[in-house]
Design a protein around this motif. Structure first.
Motif, PDB file in Angstrom:
ATOM      1  N   VAL A  72       2.478 -15.652  -4.276  1.00 43.33           N
ATOM      2  CA  VAL A  72       2.605 -15.231  -3.241  1.00 43.33           C
ATOM      3  C   VAL A  72       3.194 -13.656  -2.419  1.00 43.33           C
ATOM      4  O   VAL A  72       3.878 -14.589  -2.010  1.00 43.33           O
ATOM      5  CB  VAL A  72       1.216 -15.705  -1.930  1.00 43.33           C
ATOM      6  CG1 VAL A  72       1.078 -14.719  -1.267  1.00 43.33           C
ATOM      7  CG2 VAL A  72       0.073 -16.729  -3.120  1.00 43.33           C
ATOM      8  N   MET A  73       2.876 -13.309  -1.968  1.00 40.68           N
ATOM      9  CA  MET A  73       3.797 -11.598  -1.469  1.00 40.68           C
ATOM     10  C   MET A  73       3.633 -12.510   0.044  1.00 40.68           C
ATOM     11  O   MET A  73       3.033 -12.720   0.627  1.00 40.68           O
ATOM     12  CB  MET A  73       2.902 -10.467  -1.394  1.00 40.68           C
ATOM     13  CG  MET A  73       4.191  -8.656  -0.722  1.00 40.68           C
ATOM     14  SD  MET A  73       2.945  -7.571  -1.697  1.00 40.68           S
ATOM     15  CE  MET A  73       3.544  -6.264  -0.265  1.00 40.68           C
ATOM     16  N   THR A  74       5.048 -12.078   0.471  1.00 42.39           N
ATOM     17  CA  THR A  74       4.783 -12.924   2.065  1.00 42.39           C
ATOM     18  C   THR A  74       6.078 -11.549   3.145  1.00 42.39           C
ATOM     19  O   THR A  74       6.998 -10.665   2.440  1.00 42.39           O
ATOM     20  CB  THR A  74       5.840 -13.852   1.871  1.00 42.39           C
ATOM     21  OG1 THR A  74       7.133 -13.679   1.900  1.00 42.39           O
ATOM     22  CG2 THR A  74       4.943 -15.349   1.314  1.00 42.39           C
ATOM     23  N   THR A  75       6.032 -11.975   4.690  1.00 37.68           N
ATOM     24  CA  THR A  75       7.289 -10.831   4.937  1.00 37.68           C
ATOM     25  C   THR A  75       7.504 -11.990   5.364  1.00 37.68           C
ATOM     26  O   THR A  75       8.354 -12.634   4.663  1.00 37.68           O
ATOM     27  CB  THR A  75       6.491 -10.592   6.603  1.00 37.68           C
ATOM     28  OG1 THR A  75       5.890 -12.557   6.688  1.00 37.68           O
ATOM     29  CG2 THR A  75       5.008 -10.400   6.804  1.00 37.68           C
ATOM     30  N   SER A  76       9.015 -10.644   5.300  1.00 37.93           N
ATOM     31  CA  SER A  76      10.664 -11.473   5.504  1.00 37.93           C
ATOM     32  C   SER A  76      10.291 -12.836   6.422  1.00 37.93           C
ATOM     33  O   SER A  76      11.828 -13.605   5.985  1.00 37.93           O
ATOM     34  CB  SER A  76      11.790 -10.934   5.964  1.00 37.93           C
ATOM     35  OG  SER A  76      11.098 -10.053   7.725  1.00 37.93           O
ATOM     36  N   ALA A  77       9.588 -13.113   7.049  1.00 37.99           N
ATOM     37  CA  ALA A  77       9.413 -14.122   7.773  1.00 37.99           C
ATOM     38  C   ALA A  77       9.101 -15.023   7.412  1.00 37.99           C
ATOM     39  O   ALA A  77       8.428 -16.821   7.413  1.00 37.99           O
ATOM     40  CB  ALA A  77       8.937 -13.783   9.438  1.00 37.99           C
ATOM     41  N   GLY A  78       8.255 -14.815   6.040  1.00 39.38           N
ATOM     42  CA  GLY A  78       7.845 -15.759   5.279  1.00 39.38           C
ATOM     43  C   GLY A  78       5.862 -15.793   5.331  1.00 39.38           C
ATOM     44  O   GLY A  78       5.179 -16.736   4.687  1.00 39.38           O
ATOM     45  N   ASP A 130       7.109  -4.591   8.695  1.00 38.34           N
ATOM     46  CA  ASP A 130       7.873  -5.196   8.264  1.00 38.34           C
ATOM     47  C   ASP A 130       8.829  -4.484   7.694  1.00 38.34           C
ATOM     48  O   ASP A 130      10.301  -4.286   7.156  1.00 38.34           O
ATOM     49  CB  ASP A 130       7.691  -6.463   7.343  1.00 38.34           C
ATOM     50  CG  ASP A 130       8.674  -7.578   7.205  1.00 38.34           C
ATOM     51  OD1 ASP A 130      10.100  -7.287   8.007  1.00 38.34           O
ATOM     52  OD2 ASP A 130       8.426  -8.023   6.028  1.00 38.34           O
ATOM     53  N   SER A 131       8.338  -3.600   6.114  1.00 36.77           N
ATOM     54  CA  SER A 131       8.725  -3.365   4.938  1.00 36.77           C
ATOM     55  C   SER A 131       9.399  -1.454   5.503  1.00 36.77           C
ATOM     56  O   SER A 131      10.219  -0.968   5.054  1.00 36.77           O
ATOM     57  CB  SER A 131       7.977  -2.765   4.075  1.00 36.77           C
ATOM     58  OG  SER A 131       6.627  -2.449   4.282  1.00 36.77           O
ATOM     59  N   VAL A 132       8.568  -1.159   6.520  1.00 40.61           N
ATOM     60  CA  VAL A 132       8.957   0.386   7.161  1.00 40.61           C
ATOM     61  C   VAL A 132      10.298   1.208   7.224  1.00 40.61           C
ATOM     62  O   VAL A 132      11.136   1.234   7.519  1.00 40.61           O
ATOM     63  CB  VAL A 132       8.395   1.385   8.029  1.00 40.61           C
ATOM     64  CG1 VAL A 132       8.254   2.504   8.106  1.00 40.61           C
ATOM     65  CG2 VAL A 132       6.753   1.688   7.020  1.00 40.61           C
ATOM     66  N   THR A 133      10.377  -0.507   9.202  1.00 35.56           N
ATOM     67  CA  THR A 133      11.338  -0.511   9.733  1.00 35.56           C
ATOM     68  C   THR A 133      12.622  -1.180   8.814  1.00 35.56           C
ATOM     69  O   THR A 133      13.828  -0.599   8.817  1.00 35.56           O
ATOM     70  CB  THR A 133      11.387  -1.665  10.285  1.00 35.56           C
ATOM     71  OG1 THR A 133      11.248  -3.034  10.653  1.00 35.56           O
ATOM     72  CG2 THR A 133      10.407  -1.216  11.479  1.00 35.56           C
ATOM     73  N   HIS A 134      12.318  -1.991   7.755  1.00 37.22           N
ATOM     74  CA  HIS A 134      13.641  -2.575   7.023  1.00 37.22           C
ATOM     75  C   HIS A 134      14.030  -1.200   5.942  1.00 37.22           C
ATOM     76  O   HIS A 134      15.254  -0.822   5.984  1.00 37.22           O
ATOM     77  CB  HIS A 134      12.660  -3.451   5.545  1.00 37.22           C
ATOM     78  CG  HIS A 134      14.627  -3.704   5.289  1.00 37.22           C
ATOM     79  ND1 HIS A 134      14.925  -3.471   3.829  1.00 37.22           N
ATOM     80  CD2 HIS A 134      14.901  -5.208   5.464  1.00 37.22           C
ATOM     81  CE1 HIS A 134      15.699  -4.193   3.671  1.00 37.22           C
ATOM     82  NE2 HIS A 134      15.662  -5.048   4.529  1.00 37.22           N
ATOM     83  N   ILE A 135      13.811  -0.392   4.969  1.00 31.18           N
ATOM     84  CA  ILE A 135      13.733   0.340   4.501  1.00 31.18           C
ATOM     85  C   ILE A 135      14.848   1.728   4.710  1.00 31.18           C
ATOM     86  O   ILE A 135      16.017   1.878   4.131  1.00 31.18           O
ATOM     87  CB  ILE A 135      12.924   1.258   3.810  1.00 31.18           C
ATOM     88  CG1 ILE A 135      13.335   2.181   2.226  1.00 31.18           C
ATOM     89  CG2 ILE A 135      12.018   2.235   4.727  1.00 31.18           C
ATOM     90  CD1 ILE A 135      11.875   2.845   1.371  1.00 31.18           C
TER      91      ILE A 135
END
Length: 545
Positions: free
Chosen positions: A63-69, A93-98
């Motif tokens: 199951v896909m999760t955020t970086s915080a799980g 989570d994804s936009v600020t990480h890239i």
């Protein structure tokens, strides 16, 4: 061109059959290209990596999760239109990480291929060196290796005419040992203060952001000791045919000791068992046009297909008397140690049998330092080695942070680390737990060991560099007649477009190396307007063909 968009109906009728035939031919061509590409990649682990992953997993891995799980709901992962963006944690989570996914690029050796494997001892050298990785014949030690052009940027080509880095990390039970070498047996300069200058001379022009040969030849002719290595680079060894056929050299003369504290001095050699192979200039340019990642792909695919590359590990050994009576500075990295005087002593073999699972984690973050030494190997007493101990460490701090040795690929995996370093940017692992964080202490913190036969690195006096004699020997005795012609051709290709005063300085220096070399380069430059020069048989040769 067939006027497929012609408005006139007569014109359309006239060209329509021809256009249909043309489209059929185009479709057939595309189909053929697809079939060729499919056949090409069937035995190409690099090209098939993502397909192999699909076959291996046989279904979604979880199951896909955020970086915080936290698990991510399907709609949040697929659509943001007409919804609150700030409350969509997947989006946040994804936009600020890239935009934070890139770390500083290496200033040199930015592009690389790498892999993992083992080093196996094949010959007993314990009488020379007490390092535990050499303890018994048959002993194996895990290794990581990284191969890289020096000047090429991360998006550049693998087939440039350039020096290559050849770095090997040994994960020993006494800590990590790094041999940070090159694919040439000598280095470009002796005085480490020249490092920023040669680097800037070979990088992009600060005004135009373009590469230019004027600064390079200005440096080479102001520091003629560099011509010894660049003769090799402009020769056949300048473009290796992939990393599997590339030799490696430690370049420094290391001081080592045995269990009795007796000194020896060694240079490390890594010789590919598949043989040394190189590319000609024209062939390299053609490869660069269709596969800029040629060497990286070749290494990955060879290992993926079970064709594990390997290198024989040997050392040249000198006693302290040999050092004193050599007649030249054996610690001068711009010189080689003649094999006739100091023959190779076999030590072992290292084999690469495992590709990285994730390039960034295991190759981009793979950090080397000449200061990573183990008991029995003291390093080189020359100033360049001393400077590299600082420069490499500083580079890792800048790129990876103060805790770069806690990144898994850099961890000394056979040792329980007992350092007093704390805190800083992640990773920090357990951060030393509840142990004391200063030394010395009275509360049972880790204690330093005592070596009753401790030996200090010798101190040497280094004179001004002068390697014209060895450059002459390289040109006369180690290059074939054909290679001498090619080295002239490649020098002219680079030197032909620079300022005339730099050309004049270069001709004088090449004439010192050998009159024939100076004459042929001078003739080639003089004939530059007609693009011809004379070869060994006094025949005119067009160096642009």
């Amino acid at each position: 061109m067939i006027p497929l968009l012609a408005k006139d109906s007569k014109v359309r009728r006239k060209y329509l059959p021809e256009s249909r035939q043309w489209l059929k031919m185009l479709r057939r061509s595309v189909l053929v290209l697809c079939m060729v590409a499919t056949a090409k990649f069937q035995n190409d682990p690099a090209g098939q990596q993502i397909l192999l992953f699909k076959e291996k997993t046989k279904g979604h891995i979880g199951v896909m999760t955020t970086s915080a799980g936290a698990p991510i709901e399907y709609k949040d992962a697929r659509v943001t239109l007409n919804s609150n963006l700030i409350s969509n944690e997947y989006f946040m989570d994804s936009v600020t990480h890239i935009v934070r996914e890139r770390i500083p690029e290496r200033v040199v050796h930015a592009k690389a291929g790498g892999a993992f494997g083992y080093f196996e001892v094949t010959h007993d050298v314990t009488h020379i060196c007490k390092a535990k990785l050499f303890a018994t014949v048959g002993k194996r030690t895990p290794v990581a290796a990284r191969f890289s052009p020096v000047v090429v940027e991360r998006g550049g080509i693998d087939t440039s005419r350039d020096v290559r880095g050849f770095a090997v990390k040994f994960y020993t039970e006494e800590g990590n040992l790094d041999i940070v070498g090159f694919n040439t047996p000598m280095y470009v300069y002796k005085d480490p203060i020249l490092f920023p200058s040669i680097l800037r001379a070979r990088k992009r022009n600060p005004a135009t952001n373009l590469f230019n040969d004027n600064p390079l030849w200005d440096f080479l002719t102001l520091h003629p000791e560099s011509l010894h290595m660049f003769l090799l680079i402009f020769g056949d060894r300048g473009i290796p045919d992939g990393y599997r056929h590339m030799p490696g050299f430690g370049i420094h003369t290391y001081e080592v000791i045995n269990e009795h504290g007796e000194k020896s001095f060694v240079r490390f050699h890594f010789t590919p068992t598949a043989g040394i192979k190189n590319l000609r200039s024209e062939e390299a340019r053609k490869i660069a046009a269709v596969d800029p990642d040629y060497a990286t792909r070749d290494l990955y695919s060879a290992i993926g297909n079970g064709n594990f590359p390997s290198w024989k590990v040997s050392i040249q050994v000198l006693s302290l008397n040999d050092v004193k009576n050599a007649g030249f500075d054996v610690f001068d990295v711009t010189k080689v140690l003649p094999l006739d005087d100091y023959p190779l002593t076999p030590v072992g073999m290292f084999v690469l049998n495992k590709n990285p699972i994730n390039y960034f984690a295991e190759i981009e973050q793979l950090a080397f330092s000449p200061g990573n030494l183990v008991p029995g190997i003291l390093g080189g007493p020359d100033k360049l080695f001393e400077a590299r101990r600082l420069v490499y460490r500083d580079a890792q701090y800048y790129r990876l942070g103060a805790n770069f040795n806690k990144i898994p690929v850099n961890c000394p995996i056979q040792v329980k680390v007992m350092a007093y370093n704390r805190d800083g940017n992640p990773p920090v692992e357990d951060n030393g737990g509840d142990t004391p964080n200063y030394y010395p202490n009275s509360f049972n913190g880790a204690e330093a060991y005592v070596d009753k036969k401790r030996t200090e690195l010798i101190e040497i006096f280094e004179d001004d560099p002068n390697n014209f004699q060895q450059a002459t020997e390289l040109y006369v005795n180690e290059m074939t007649k054909d290679e001498r012609s090619r080295v002239v051709e490649n020098i002219l290709y680079s030197l032909g477009g620079v300022a005339q005063f730099l050309q004049d300085r270069a001709v004088k220096l090449f004439t010192i190396i050998h009159p024939d070399l100076g004459y042929r380069i001078s003739e080639g430059l003089a004939a530059n307007r007609s693009n011809y020069y004379y070869d060994d048989d006094d025949k005119l040769y067009n160096y642009n063909k």
